[in-house]
Design a protein around this motif. Structure first.
Motif, short mmCIF file in Angstrom:
data_model
loop_
_atom_site.label_atom_id
_atom_site.label_comp_id
_atom_site.label_asym_id
_atom_site.label_seq_id
_atom_site.Cartn_x
_atom_site.Cartn_y
_atom_site.Cartn_z
N TRP A 170 41.51 36.68 53.04
CA TRP A 170 41.80 37.76 53.99
C TRP A 170 43.13 37.55 54.70
O TRP A 170 43.63 38.47 55.36
N SER A 171 43.72 36.37 54.57
CA SER A 171 44.92 36.08 55.35
C SER A 171 46.10 36.98 54.98
O SER A 171 46.95 37.25 55.82
N GLY A 172 46.18 37.45 53.75
CA GLY A 172 47.29 38.30 53.34
C GLY A 172 46.99 39.79 53.38
O GLY A 172 47.83 40.60 53.01
N VAL A 173 45.81 40.14 53.85
CA VAL A 173 45.41 41.55 53.89
C VAL A 173 46.00 42.21 55.12
O VAL A 173 45.81 41.74 56.23
N THR A 174 46.74 43.29 54.90
CA THR A 174 47.33 44.05 55.99
C THR A 174 47.02 45.53 55.79
O THR A 174 46.56 45.94 54.72
N GLU A 175 47.32 46.33 56.80
CA GLU A 175 47.08 47.77 56.69
C GLU A 175 47.81 48.34 55.49
O GLU A 175 48.92 47.92 55.17
N ASN A 176 47.17 49.29 54.85
CA ASN A 176 47.75 49.91 53.66
C ASN A 176 47.33 51.37 53.65
O ASN A 176 46.18 51.69 53.43
N TYR A 177 48.28 52.24 53.86
CA TYR A 177 48.01 53.68 53.82
C TYR A 177 48.30 54.28 52.45
O TYR A 177 48.01 55.44 52.22
N GLY A 178 48.88 53.50 51.54
CA GLY A 178 49.37 54.04 50.29
C GLY A 178 48.46 53.97 49.10
O GLY A 178 48.81 54.44 48.03
N GLY A 179 47.30 53.38 49.20
CA GLY A 179 46.40 53.29 48.05
C GLY A 179 46.64 52.03 47.24
O GLY A 179 47.29 51.10 47.69
N THR A 180 46.11 52.02 46.02
CA THR A 180 46.09 50.79 45.24
C THR A 180 46.58 50.96 43.81
O THR A 180 46.39 50.07 42.98
N ALA A 181 47.20 52.05 43.47
CA ALA A 181 47.53 52.33 42.06
C ALA A 181 48.40 51.26 41.42
O ALA A 181 48.15 50.84 40.30
N GLY A 182 49.43 50.80 42.10
CA GLY A 182 50.35 49.84 41.50
C GLY A 182 49.71 48.52 41.13
O GLY A 182 49.80 48.07 39.98
N HIS A 183 49.04 47.90 42.06
CA HIS A 183 48.43 46.61 41.78
C HIS A 183 47.18 46.74 40.93
O HIS A 183 46.83 45.83 40.18
N HIS A 184 46.49 47.86 41.02
CA HIS A 184 45.33 48.08 40.17
C HIS A 184 45.75 48.12 38.70
O HIS A 184 45.15 47.45 37.85
N ALA A 185 46.79 48.87 38.40
CA ALA A 185 47.28 48.96 37.02
C ALA A 185 47.76 47.60 36.52
O ALA A 185 47.47 47.21 35.38
N ALA A 186 48.47 46.86 37.35
CA ALA A 186 48.95 45.53 36.94
C ALA A 186 47.77 44.59 36.68
O ALA A 186 47.79 43.81 35.72
N PHE A 187 46.74 44.67 37.51
CA PHE A 187 45.55 43.85 37.30
C PHE A 187 44.89 44.20 35.97
O PHE A 187 44.53 43.32 35.19
N LEU A 188 44.72 45.49 35.69
CA LEU A 188 44.06 45.89 34.44
C LEU A 188 44.86 45.45 33.22
O LEU A 188 44.29 45.01 32.22
N ARG A 189 46.19 45.54 33.30
CA ARG A 189 47.02 45.08 32.17
C ARG A 189 46.86 43.57 31.95
O ARG A 189 46.72 43.11 30.82
N SER A 190 46.87 42.81 33.02
CA SER A 190 46.75 41.36 32.87
C SER A 190 45.34 40.98 32.43
O SER A 190 45.16 40.04 31.66
N LYS A 191 44.34 41.73 32.87
CA LYS A 191 42.98 41.45 32.45
C LYS A 191 42.82 41.75 30.96
O LYS A 191 42.14 41.00 30.24
N LEU A 192 43.44 42.81 30.48
CA LEU A 192 43.40 43.12 29.06
C LEU A 192 44.07 42.02 28.24
O LEU A 192 43.55 41.60 27.21
N ALA A 193 45.21 41.52 28.69
CA ALA A 193 45.89 40.43 27.99
C ALA A 193 45.01 39.18 27.96
O ALA A 193 44.93 38.49 26.93
N PHE A 194 44.35 38.89 29.05
CA PHE A 194 43.44 37.75 29.12
C PHE A 194 42.27 37.96 28.16
O PHE A 194 41.89 37.06 27.42
N ALA A 195 41.71 39.16 28.12
CA ALA A 195 40.60 39.47 27.21
C ALA A 195 41.05 39.33 25.75
O ALA A 195 40.28 38.84 24.92
N GLN A 196 42.27 39.75 25.45
CA GLN A 196 42.79 39.60 24.09
C GLN A 196 42.86 38.13 23.71
O GLN A 196 42.52 37.75 22.58
#
Length: 121
Positions: free
Chosen positions: A50-76
């Motif tokens: 929780w130490s790096g969690v700050t207010e975010n009004y913009g949503g999560t699209a950027g990091h969500h997509a990056a996470f899914l791409r890296s998870k797919l590479a890991f799954a491969q």
């Protein structure tokens, strides 16, 4: 609801993202065995910070997509190892670390968004 209970609830909800199946994007997918190993390793290694969690009004699209791409590479990589393909242990560890790093960035953004969006509710 106490702050600790609220945070625990968010952490529990976030684990669903770690468990989300991406193996349907792999050739011949979905692969339940690969997904179980990937999700198990992520759940075992991910610790909500929780130490790096700050207010975010913009949503999560950027990091969500990056996470899914890296998870797919890991799954491969996990699938390649399961299929007997030559997989360098260091490369698999690098892909797992990259996936965890992306999960942590997504967590900070996701938790911050929920902190911000639900603070006024």
């Amino acid at each position: 609801m106490s702050d600790a209970a609220w945070r625990a609830g968010l952490e529990e909800r976030f684990v669903r993202w770690l468990e989300q199946d991406v193996t349907h994007l792999l050739p011949g997918g979905p692969h339940a065995d690969v997904q179980a190993r990937v999700a198990g390793r992520l759940r075992a290694a991910w610790v909500p910070d929780w130490s790096g969690v700050t207010e975010n009004y913009g949503g999560t699209a950027g990091h969500h997509a990056a996470f899914l791409r890296s998870k797919l590479a890991f799954a491969q990589a996990v699938q390649a190892g399961a299929d007997g393909a030559e997989l360098d242990g260091a490369e698999a560890a690098r892909l797992e670390r990259a996936c965890l790093d992306a999960a942590e960035a997504f967590w900070r953004e996701w938790a911050g968004y929920h902190l911000t969006a639900l603070a006024g509710a």
